[in-house]
Design a protein around this motif. Structure first.
Motif, short mmCIF file in Angstrom:
data_model
loop_
_atom_site.label_atom_id
_atom_site.label_comp_id
_atom_site.label_asym_id
_atom_site.label_seq_id
_atom_site.Cartn_x
_atom_site.Cartn_y
_atom_site.Cartn_z
N SER A 295 0.73 -1.20 -0.05
CA SER A 295 -0.22 0.17 -0.07
C SER A 295 1.03 0.99 0.05
O SER A 295 2.13 1.40 0.67
CB SER A 295 -0.84 -0.06 0.93
N LEU B 222 -4.59 3.81 4.76
CA LEU B 222 -4.98 2.28 5.66
C LEU B 222 -6.40 3.27 4.88
O LEU B 222 -7.24 3.76 5.20
CB LEU B 222 -4.86 2.33 6.29
N SER C 130 -4.42 -2.19 0.79
CA SER C 130 -4.45 -1.94 2.19
C SER C 130 -4.43 -3.21 3.04
O SER C 130 -3.73 -2.81 4.12
CB SER C 130 -4.57 -0.50 2.36
N ASP C 131 -5.49 -2.96 2.80
CA ASP C 131 -5.91 -4.68 4.28
C ASP C 131 -4.56 -5.56 3.63
O ASP C 131 -4.35 -5.98 5.01
CB ASP C 131 -7.34 -4.83 2.93
N MET D 271 -1.76 -5.88 3.24
CA MET D 271 -0.20 -4.98 4.07
C MET D 271 -0.74 -4.76 5.67
O MET D 271 0.35 -5.39 6.45
CB MET D 271 -0.47 -3.52 3.66
N SER D 272 -2.62 -4.48 5.90
CA SER D 272 -2.29 -4.73 7.14
C SER D 272 -1.96 -5.80 7.96
O SER D 272 -1.54 -6.37 9.13
CB SER D 272 -3.41 -3.86 7.69
N SER D 273 -2.63 -6.66 7.40
CA SER D 273 -2.34 -7.73 7.80
C SER D 273 -0.98 -9.10 8.07
O SER D 273 -0.83 -9.38 8.65
CB SER D 273 -3.48 -9.39 6.92
N LYS E 109 1.66 -6.86 8.12
CA LYS E 109 2.61 -6.52 8.93
C LYS E 109 2.23 -6.88 10.76
O LYS E 109 2.38 -6.67 11.97
CB LYS E 109 2.32 -4.78 9.16
N SER E 110 1.19 -7.40 11.18
CA SER E 110 0.26 -7.42 12.19
C SER E 110 0.28 -9.27 11.90
O SER E 110 -0.03 -9.86 13.89
CB SER E 110 -1.19 -7.72 12.09
N ASP E 111 0.99 -10.25 11.25
CA ASP E 111 1.01 -11.19 11.76
C ASP E 111 2.50 -12.18 11.29
O ASP E 111 2.83 -12.36 10.39
CB ASP E 111 0.23 -12.20 10.85
N LYS F 153 -8.48 -12.87 0.58
CA LYS F 153 -7.91 -10.89 0.55
C LYS F 153 -7.65 -11.29 -0.73
O LYS F 153 -7.71 -9.23 -1.46
CB LYS F 153 -6.90 -10.46 1.81
N THR G 128 7.14 0.79 -1.49
CA THR G 128 5.60 1.39 -1.15
C THR G 128 5.07 1.40 -2.33
O THR G 128 5.67 1.24 -3.02
CB THR G 128 5.31 3.02 -0.07
#
Length: 210
Positions: free
Chosen positions: A18, A22, A42-43, A45-47, A49-51, A69, A122
């Motif tokens: 992304s 967000l 964005s969705d 990438m967020s997943s 980064k959090s896993d 996704k 990015t």
């Protein structure tokens, strides 16, 4: 397959990176194509980064993430049809279904390597040039990382369920074209069933890390 791994890692990265913004929205059939790409990347990438497991290359988790996704916003049947060219009409409906599934699995396994390698990249999104009634568009982006910027474009088609990605261009090479000659060669040598077996064997090799 002979397509370079680097090309497909960039293709995968382009779909899952992304630009930093967000989006809380969930894409639906009314989402414009450029907004769809931004929301999906964005969705995902967020997943990532959090896993921590995904970052470490946990293949089952990566495959599950891609399936949930990314795949819903692609048209793998159209992608497979274009990669096969005139040979698509020579395949039976059953063969078409199997080829689509195997090709999807092949590309999903390609995504898995790129997901675990994401760090500081990015994506810059260029303004969409399209008429309101266009049914096919190209969303242009540029991947920014440690090396030179890499142009990465997405070809989408609008259907009854909204916009779907069916082809991608990395540095001038379209994914569909990259596979077309290989598929054609397999079919000319071994027929449609030969291509099915080729894809199945390749997916088994990738599943065992070979």
């Amino acid at each position: 397959m002979k397509i370079t791994k680097t090309i497909f890692q960039w293709i995968a990265a382009g779909l899952i990176l992304s630009s930093g913004a967000l989006f809380a929205q969930v894409p639906d059939q009314n989402t414009p194509p450029d907004a769809l790409i931004k929301m999906v990347v964005s969705d995902v990438m967020s997943s990532v980064k959090s896993d921590p497991d995904i970052q470490k290359g946990n293949i089952p988790k990566v495959m599950d993430l891609v399936e949930k996704k990314i795949v819903p916003f692609t048209d793998m049947r159209r992608t497979t049809e274009m990669a096969m060219g005139p040979n698509w009409k020579k395949a039976t409906p059953e063969q078409q279904a199997i080829l689509t599934a195997e090709f999807k699995n092949l590309l999903m396994r390609t995504y898995s390597g790129a997901l675990s390698q994401l760090r500081d990249q990015t994506v810059q999104f260029k303004a969409l040039r399209a008429a309101p009634d266009d049914k096919e568009v190209i969303v242009k982006t540029v991947v920014i990382g440690r090396g030179d910027p890499v142009p990465l474009d997405y070809r989408l088609e609008k259907g009854a369920n909204g916009w779907k990605v069916y082809d991608m261009n990395i540095m001038g090479a379209w994914l569909v074209e990259a596979y077309r000659n290989q598929f054609s060669n397999q079919i000319s040598q071994n027929g449609i069933d030969g291509l099915v077996k080729f894809l199945q064997d390749r997916n088994k090799q990738l599943a065992t890390g070979k």
